[in-house]
Design an enzyme around this catalytic site. Sequence first.
Site, PDB file in Angstrom:
ATOM      1  N   ILE A  16     -14.289  57.115 -42.304  1.00 48.53           N
ATOM      2  CA  ILE A  16     -13.070  56.082 -42.083  1.00 48.53           C
ATOM      3  C   ILE A  16     -13.407  55.745 -40.540  1.00 48.53           C
ATOM      4  O   ILE A  16     -13.121  54.849 -40.074  1.00 48.53           O
ATOM      5  CB  ILE A  16     -11.944  56.800 -42.156  1.00 48.53           C
ATOM      6  CG1 ILE A  16     -11.666  56.850 -43.545  1.00 48.53           C
ATOM      7  CG2 ILE A  16     -10.847  56.030 -41.562  1.00 48.53           C
ATOM      8  CD1 ILE A  16     -11.584  55.506 -44.593  1.00 48.53           C
ATOM      9  N   SER A 159      -2.097  56.734 -46.776  1.00 46.92           N
ATOM     10  CA  SER A 159      -3.671  56.850 -47.289  1.00 46.92           C
ATOM     11  C   SER A 159      -4.026  55.617 -47.915  1.00 46.92           C
ATOM     12  O   SER A 159      -3.227  54.639 -48.348  1.00 46.92           O
ATOM     13  CB  SER A 159      -3.364  58.277 -48.574  1.00 46.92           C
ATOM     14  OG  SER A 159      -2.765  57.663 -49.508  1.00 46.92           O
ATOM     15  N   CYS A 160      -5.164  55.902 -48.260  1.00 39.87           N
ATOM     16  CA  CYS A 160      -5.852  54.472 -49.118  1.00 39.87           C
ATOM     17  C   CYS A 160      -5.091  54.205 -50.393  1.00 39.87           C
ATOM     18  O   CYS A 160      -4.664  52.997 -50.606  1.00 39.87           O
ATOM     19  CB  CYS A 160      -7.283  54.564 -49.075  1.00 39.87           C
ATOM     20  SG  CYS A 160      -7.814  56.031 -50.130  1.00 39.87           S
ATOM     21  N   THR A 161      -4.872  55.149 -51.165  1.00 33.60           N
ATOM     22  CA  THR A 161      -4.111  54.920 -52.307  1.00 33.60           C
ATOM     23  C   THR A 161      -2.479  54.681 -52.066  1.00 33.60           C
ATOM     24  O   THR A 161      -2.385  53.700 -53.000  1.00 33.60           O
ATOM     25  CB  THR A 161      -4.251  56.399 -53.334  1.00 33.60           C
ATOM     26  OG1 THR A 161      -3.949  57.550 -52.390  1.00 33.60           O
ATOM     27  CG2 THR A 161      -5.467  56.514 -53.877  1.00 33.60           C
ATOM     28  N   ARG A 242     -12.082  61.986 -59.465  1.00 31.74           N
ATOM     29  CA  ARG A 242     -13.068  61.272 -58.579  1.00 31.74           C
ATOM     30  C   ARG A 242     -14.365  61.007 -59.652  1.00 31.74           C
ATOM     31  O   ARG A 242     -14.532  61.962 -60.475  1.00 31.74           O
ATOM     32  CB  ARG A 242     -13.715  62.617 -57.625  1.00 31.74           C
ATOM     33  CG  ARG A 242     -12.566  62.960 -56.657  1.00 31.74           C
ATOM     34  CD  ARG A 242     -12.560  61.869 -55.363  1.00 31.74           C
ATOM     35  NE  ARG A 242     -11.417  62.521 -54.354  1.00 31.74           N
ATOM     36  CZ  ARG A 242     -11.785  63.244 -53.572  1.00 31.74           C
ATOM     37  NH1 ARG A 242     -12.954  64.006 -53.186  1.00 31.74           N
ATOM     38  NH2 ARG A 242     -10.805  63.611 -52.811  1.00 31.74           N
TER      39      ARG A 242
END
Length: 343
Positions: A16, A159-161, A242
């Site tokens: 990131i 977060s990305c999610t 994942r």
Amino acid sequence: MSKKPLKVAINGYGRIGRCLLRALYESGRSDNIKVIAINELAHIDSMVYLTRYDSTHGVFPGTVEQDNSKIIVNGDEIKVFNSNRPEEVSWHDLGIDILMECSGQYSERTELHRFIESGCPRILLSHPGASSSDVDKTIVYGVNHSTLDDKSRIVSAASCTTNAIVPVLDMLHSQYGVNTAFLTTWHSVMNDQPLIDGYHHHDLRRTRSAMQSIVPVATGLAQGVERLLPMLSGRVHAKAIRVPIHNVSAIDLVTNLNSTVSKEELNNFLKKSTNKLKGLFAHSERPHASIDFNHNPHSGIIDTSHTSTSSSGLANILVWFDNEWGFANRMIDVAEAWQKKFI
Ligand SMILES: NC(=O)c1ccc[n+]([C@@H]2O[C@H](COP(=O)([O-])OP(=O)(O)OC[C@H]3O[C@@H](n4cnc5c(N)ncnc54)[C@H](OP(=O)(O)O)[C@@H]3O)[C@@H](O)[C@H]2O)c1
């Protein structure tokens, strides 16, 4: 846009941290946001090398050079520190406006406060706070960034999610009412998993080879959503899996809406709503595979070819997102929105 550029430092120059720096240059915002320092555990030679060459996002479209303890990106000097106690770096002397905390190692207020004491006036986290009271605000850009203010000291960019699903749940709830939501994230591998089995993590599943299995992992996504959309408290359930790909993820949302809606009507609504979030969200009906979204700056792309609904109010929606690039771009958006409040 303010004339005075924002001075930032990055702590933790991994996936990131590097995407953030690179996204600044690629999105043409490096004149407004100046990275003046980076603290990272790795050797500067490796930092220069991985800034220049990235297996996921390609060769840096500019120049990256080294000058003793500085990295020079497109002529801009960035001072490098190698401290594993970054709260002891003399941030004060650098005169930064925001520390972008991208190591993932600091999420409690007491430890983050040590950064403030050492001269970081504001901290923007690339991850959620350990609890909602550990940060002053959790921001999903496009949903609540207007709540940023000059008093906040510790802000999380979620977060990305969370960035990929909160805008979708927000639009669905305001139109139809969300009764329950089940979220399954299919997430690409991350550096907290080993390439082959190894004693790498306290979460036993994360000791398993990232490239050999589909690996279910713990996730705080349900709590993350509830922090942003408290009216959905207790109604969001999430699991994360994942999958052995290097980047780009998807969220499969199954939701019980308070009203029945046809697939066509729902897709029309999703398209109209995403059009209002131009630059942050998009939609597509083409027959995609995840790699199509590598290096995509949106928080999420709704794949309307997968939408389905039932006569009992169930709706199923698929959202793609580049977990690295999309999120790095949102961190920049949050920093710029914050900048407007204090400069
Ligand atoms: N990757 C994604 O898709 C994604 C998306 C959104 C948010 N995030 C969040 O962003 C954070 C970073 O994720 P990432 O994927 O970038 O991880 P990463 O690639 O492992 O990067 C973290 C970097 O920070 C360094 N580091 C560790 N401890 C440090 C310390 N005390 N001070 C300074 N640097 C330190 C690490 O060095 P070592 O490797 O030597 O430990 C590593 O280079 C995590 O909280 C993650 O959840 C990640």
